[in-house]
Design a protein around this motif. Sequence first.
Motif, PDB file in Angstrom:
ATOM      1  N   GLU A 185      16.117   5.962  -5.764  1.00 14.87           N
ATOM      2  CA  GLU A 185      16.990   6.483  -6.533  1.00 14.87           C
ATOM      3  C   GLU A 185      17.108   5.643  -7.879  1.00 14.87           C
ATOM      4  OE1 GLU A 185      20.678   6.110  -3.792  1.00 14.87           O
ATOM      5  OE2 GLU A 185      19.856   7.767  -2.509  1.00 14.87           O
ATOM      6  N   GLU A 186      15.957   5.371  -8.350  1.00 11.76           N
ATOM      7  CA  GLU A 186      16.014   4.393  -9.619  1.00 11.76           C
ATOM      8  C   GLU A 186      16.037   5.706 -10.679  1.00 11.76           C
ATOM      9  OE1 GLU A 186      13.744   4.674  -7.166  1.00 11.76           O
ATOM     10  OE2 GLU A 186      13.378   2.293  -6.562  1.00 11.76           O
ATOM     11  N   LEU A 187      16.656   5.443 -11.812  1.00 13.25           N
ATOM     12  CA  LEU A 187      16.686   6.127 -13.011  1.00 13.25           C
ATOM     13  C   LEU A 187      15.928   5.771 -14.134  1.00 13.25           C
ATOM     14  CD1 LEU A 187      20.629   6.275 -13.273  1.00 13.25           C
ATOM     15  CD2 LEU A 187      19.192   8.020 -12.001  1.00 13.25           C
ATOM     16  N   ASP A 188      15.549   6.506 -15.022  1.00 12.80           N
ATOM     17  CA  ASP A 188      14.721   6.427 -16.226  1.00 12.80           C
ATOM     18  C   ASP A 188      15.900   5.682 -17.202  1.00 12.80           C
ATOM     19  OD1 ASP A 188      13.312   6.494 -18.450  1.00 12.80           O
ATOM     20  OD2 ASP A 188      13.106   8.552 -18.607  1.00 12.80           O
ATOM     21  N   THR A 189      15.632   4.367 -17.248  1.00 12.24           N
ATOM     22  CA  THR A 189      16.816   3.524 -17.943  1.00 12.24           C
ATOM     23  C   THR A 189      16.193   3.789 -19.345  1.00 12.24           C
ATOM     24  OG1 THR A 189      16.661   1.872 -16.178  1.00 12.24           O
ATOM     25  CG2 THR A 189      17.592   1.350 -18.180  1.00 12.24           C
ATOM     26  N   GLU A 190      15.219   3.901 -20.016  1.00  8.95           N
ATOM     27  CA  GLU A 190      14.773   3.935 -21.244  1.00  8.95           C
ATOM     28  C   GLU A 190      15.093   5.165 -21.665  1.00  8.95           C
ATOM     29  OE1 GLU A 190      10.301   4.072 -23.017  1.00  8.95           O
ATOM     30  OE2 GLU A 190      10.636   2.054 -21.970  1.00  8.95           O
ATOM     31  N   GLY A 191      15.087   6.375 -21.091  1.00 12.25           N
ATOM     32  CA  GLY A 191      15.141   7.789 -21.383  1.00 12.25           C
ATOM     33  C   GLY A 191      16.982   7.841 -21.662  1.00 12.25           C
ATOM     34  N   ILE A 192      17.484   7.214 -20.667  1.00 15.64           N
ATOM     35  CA  ILE A 192      19.157   7.096 -20.888  1.00 15.64           C
ATOM     36  C   ILE A 192      19.633   6.491 -21.989  1.00 15.64           C
ATOM     37  CG2 ILE A 192      21.132   6.544 -19.624  1.00 15.64           C
ATOM     38  CD1 ILE A 192      19.855   6.880 -16.960  1.00 15.64           C
ATOM     39  N   GLU A 193      18.878   5.159 -22.311  1.00 16.94           N
ATOM     40  CA  GLU A 193      19.625   4.427 -23.375  1.00 16.94           C
ATOM     41  C   GLU A 193      19.243   5.034 -24.511  1.00 16.94           C
ATOM     42  OE1 GLU A 193      19.311   0.007 -25.538  1.00 16.94           O
ATOM     43  OE2 GLU A 193      18.119   0.445 -23.447  1.00 16.94           O
ATOM     44  N   LYS A 194      18.060   5.854 -24.632  1.00 20.13           N
ATOM     45  CA  LYS A 194      17.627   6.589 -26.047  1.00 20.13           C
ATOM     46  C   LYS A 194      18.435   7.568 -26.335  1.00 20.13           C
ATOM     47  CE  LYS A 194      13.789   8.808 -28.105  1.00 20.13           C
ATOM     48  NZ  LYS A 194      14.371  10.175 -27.946  1.00 20.13           N
ATOM     49  N   TYR A 195      19.035   8.203 -25.208  1.00 17.89           N
ATOM     50  CA  TYR A 195      19.906   9.391 -25.490  1.00 17.89           C
ATOM     51  C   TYR A 195      21.219   9.119 -25.439  1.00 17.89           C
ATOM     52  CZ  TYR A 195      22.381  13.936 -24.251  1.00 17.89           C
ATOM     53  OH  TYR A 195      22.949  15.276 -24.388  1.00 17.89           O
ATOM     54  N   LEU A 196      21.920   7.798 -24.935  1.00 20.68           N
ATOM     55  CA  LEU A 196      23.232   7.049 -25.208  1.00 20.68           C
ATOM     56  C   LEU A 196      23.201   6.875 -26.516  1.00 20.68           C
ATOM     57  CD1 LEU A 196      23.625   4.898 -22.205  1.00 20.68           C
ATOM     58  CD2 LEU A 196      24.745   6.934 -22.603  1.00 20.68           C
ATOM     59  N   ARG A 197      22.382   6.198 -27.141  1.00 23.13           N
ATOM     60  CA  ARG A 197      22.329   5.820 -28.567  1.00 23.13           C
ATOM     61  C   ARG A 197      22.320   7.164 -29.546  1.00 23.13           C
ATOM     62  NH1 ARG A 197      22.755   0.704 -28.969  1.00 23.13           N
ATOM     63  NH2 ARG A 197      22.072  -0.752 -27.271  1.00 23.13           N
ATOM     64  N   GLU A 198      21.607   8.182 -29.048  1.00 19.42           N
ATOM     65  CA  GLU A 198      21.695   9.256 -30.176  1.00 19.42           C
ATOM     66  C   GLU A 198      23.181   9.900 -30.094  1.00 19.42           C
ATOM     67  OE1 GLU A 198      18.808  11.810 -28.242  1.00 19.42           O
ATOM     68  OE2 GLU A 198      17.182  10.617 -29.231  1.00 19.42           O
ATOM     69  N   GLN A 199      23.627   9.890 -28.897  1.00 14.04           N
ATOM     70  CA  GLN A 199      25.099  10.404 -28.771  1.00 14.04           C
ATOM     71  C   GLN A 199      26.249   9.781 -29.127  1.00 14.04           C
ATOM     72  OE1 GLN A 199      25.247  13.856 -28.041  1.00 14.04           O
ATOM     73  NE2 GLN A 199      23.036  13.846 -28.001  1.00 14.04           N
ATOM     74  N   LEU A 200      26.088   8.359 -29.032  1.00 14.55           N
ATOM     75  CA  LEU A 200      27.160   7.446 -29.112  1.00 14.55           C
ATOM     76  C   LEU A 200      26.672   6.481 -30.017  1.00 14.55           C
ATOM     77  CD1 LEU A 200      28.212   7.213 -25.392  1.00 14.55           C
ATOM     78  CD2 LEU A 200      29.241   8.533 -26.854  1.00 14.55           C
ATOM     79  N   PRO A 201      26.758   6.673 -31.184  1.00 16.93           N
ATOM     80  CA  PRO A 201      26.231   5.664 -32.287  1.00 16.93           C
ATOM     81  C   PRO A 201      26.985   4.441 -32.279  1.00 16.93           C
ATOM     82  CG  PRO A 201      27.329   7.463 -33.433  1.00 16.93           C
ATOM     83  CD  PRO A 201      27.323   7.895 -31.792  1.00 16.93           C
ATOM     84  N   ASP A 202      28.253   4.377 -31.766  1.00 17.58           N
ATOM     85  CA  ASP A 202      28.920   3.055 -31.941  1.00 17.58           C
ATOM     86  C   ASP A 202      28.699   2.103 -30.772  1.00 17.58           C
ATOM     87  OD1 ASP A 202      30.059   3.740 -34.274  1.00 17.58           O
ATOM     88  OD2 ASP A 202      31.808   4.623 -33.326  1.00 17.58           O
ATOM     89  N   LEU A 203      27.680   2.391 -30.030  1.00 15.79           N
ATOM     90  CA  LEU A 203      27.243   1.405 -28.965  1.00 15.79           C
ATOM     91  C   LEU A 203      26.795   0.124 -29.521  1.00 15.79           C
ATOM     92  CD1 LEU A 203      25.245   3.545 -26.451  1.00 15.79           C
ATOM     93  CD2 LEU A 203      27.654   2.786 -26.172  1.00 15.79           C
ATOM     94  N   PRO A 204      27.236  -1.092 -28.759  1.00 11.24           N
ATOM     95  CA  PRO A 204      26.737  -2.225 -29.231  1.00 11.24           C
ATOM     96  C   PRO A 204      25.422  -2.653 -28.954  1.00 11.24           C
ATOM     97  CG  PRO A 204      27.875  -2.476 -27.034  1.00 11.24           C
ATOM     98  CD  PRO A 204      28.023  -0.993 -27.592  1.00 11.24           C
ATOM     99  N   GLU A 205      24.888  -3.678 -29.583  1.00 10.90           N
ATOM    100  CA  GLU A 205      23.357  -4.077 -29.541  1.00 10.90           C
ATOM    101  C   GLU A 205      23.294  -4.721 -28.089  1.00 10.90           C
ATOM    102  OE1 GLU A 205      20.885  -3.975 -31.759  1.00 10.90           O
ATOM    103  OE2 GLU A 205      22.245  -2.816 -32.693  1.00 10.90           O
ATOM    104  N   GLY A 206      22.064  -4.673 -27.679  1.00  7.90           N
ATOM    105  CA  GLY A 206      22.019  -5.135 -26.211  1.00  7.90           C
ATOM    106  C   GLY A 206      20.856  -4.349 -25.499  1.00  7.90           C
ATOM    107  N   ILE A 207      20.693  -4.709 -24.164  1.00  3.99           N
ATOM    108  CA  ILE A 207      19.610  -4.055 -23.381  1.00  3.99           C
ATOM    109  C   ILE A 207      20.863  -3.270 -22.294  1.00  3.99           C
ATOM    110  CG2 ILE A 207      17.906  -4.136 -21.612  1.00  3.99           C
ATOM    111  CD1 ILE A 207      16.996  -6.704 -23.150  1.00  3.99           C
TER     112      ILE A 207
END
Length: 352
Positions: A12-34
């Motif tokens: 039930e693992e997720l594509d973490t990389e794909g999710i983070e890329k999409y989050l940063r595109e849609q929510l530009p105010d996200l903090p730095e970090g992994i």
Amino acid sequence: MASDTIPIRQGEELDTEGIEKYLREQLPDLPEGILTVDQFSFGKSNLTYQLKIGEWEAVLRRPPFGPVAPKAHDMAREYKILKEISPHFAAAPKPFLFADENVIGSPFFVMERKRGIVLDTDFPEGIAPTEEMCRSLSETMVDHLVELHSIDYTKTRLTEMTKPEGFMERQVIGWIRRYERAETDIIEGVEHLKQWLLKNVSESKMPAIIHYDYKLNNSMFNEDLTKMVGLFDWEMTTVGDPLADLGVAMSYWIQPDDSDLLKSGLGKPPVTVIPGFMTRNEFMERYARKSGKDLANMNFYQTFAYFKLAVICQQIYFRWKNGQTKDSRFAHLDAFVSSLIQYALYTSEEKG
């Protein structure tokens, strides 16, 4: 407070990389970090995950892996439902964004992370339930159901997404058909029950937003259990008969004098068997008093709710019997289904 997350289950693992890329595109105010991802242990249908980047956190909800039935696990619909309801109902998580299957291979949405206590079969370590506490929790459950039903849905876009006219008739016919598709053994009285439901269809003249899976373990409370801070699993939500919502809530609300099979049919009995929790009649009386609704035909809604729960369990048992699932917990669900059918028959004959 004990953690409500677990390491992600195998498969039930997720594509973490794909999710983070999409989050940063849609929510530009996200903090730095992994981005870190953990899984919530609760939930048997859709899957939920905790997302964290620095101090920012949210919840991702997606369908189960594998083949999904048409119209089931509709993430886009649940996202839109929450978008319309959360401004009017504080316990509903605020949705942040929706993604189609192109991002991680399945649709998902991201919503507000709420923190608190979810009660199911036990109170958390360190909390000794008192009768006053259990009574207060019962009252909170009633009052939030009344609050949800009092929202003016005509001021939301739910008018475009739902069809309240003829809701109960469609429900009765639809759940009878589901039962017939999943039937494995002839249960005494089931034909009589189906005919009774068809002949006694009742419909409230005042449709409302209904959660339709309203139960204690879908609710979250603050640390001293005095306030509901979250209500989850909105996938069945629609505009329909509020008394159907109350009926479903009562089919999950177990009381101490219920049969052992009803109490334990889905596992360990819920905490509502502890002294202080309202009985179903007390719950309904408070609902009637607070909402002003007439519960004269409540026997129909309770009967239908037990039948609906029986069908859900029968569908699971059908999958087990046909080798579609190997989970041994489902091997004796047929006895629970039969018990629910008998409860439905008893409810119909008791007051109608």
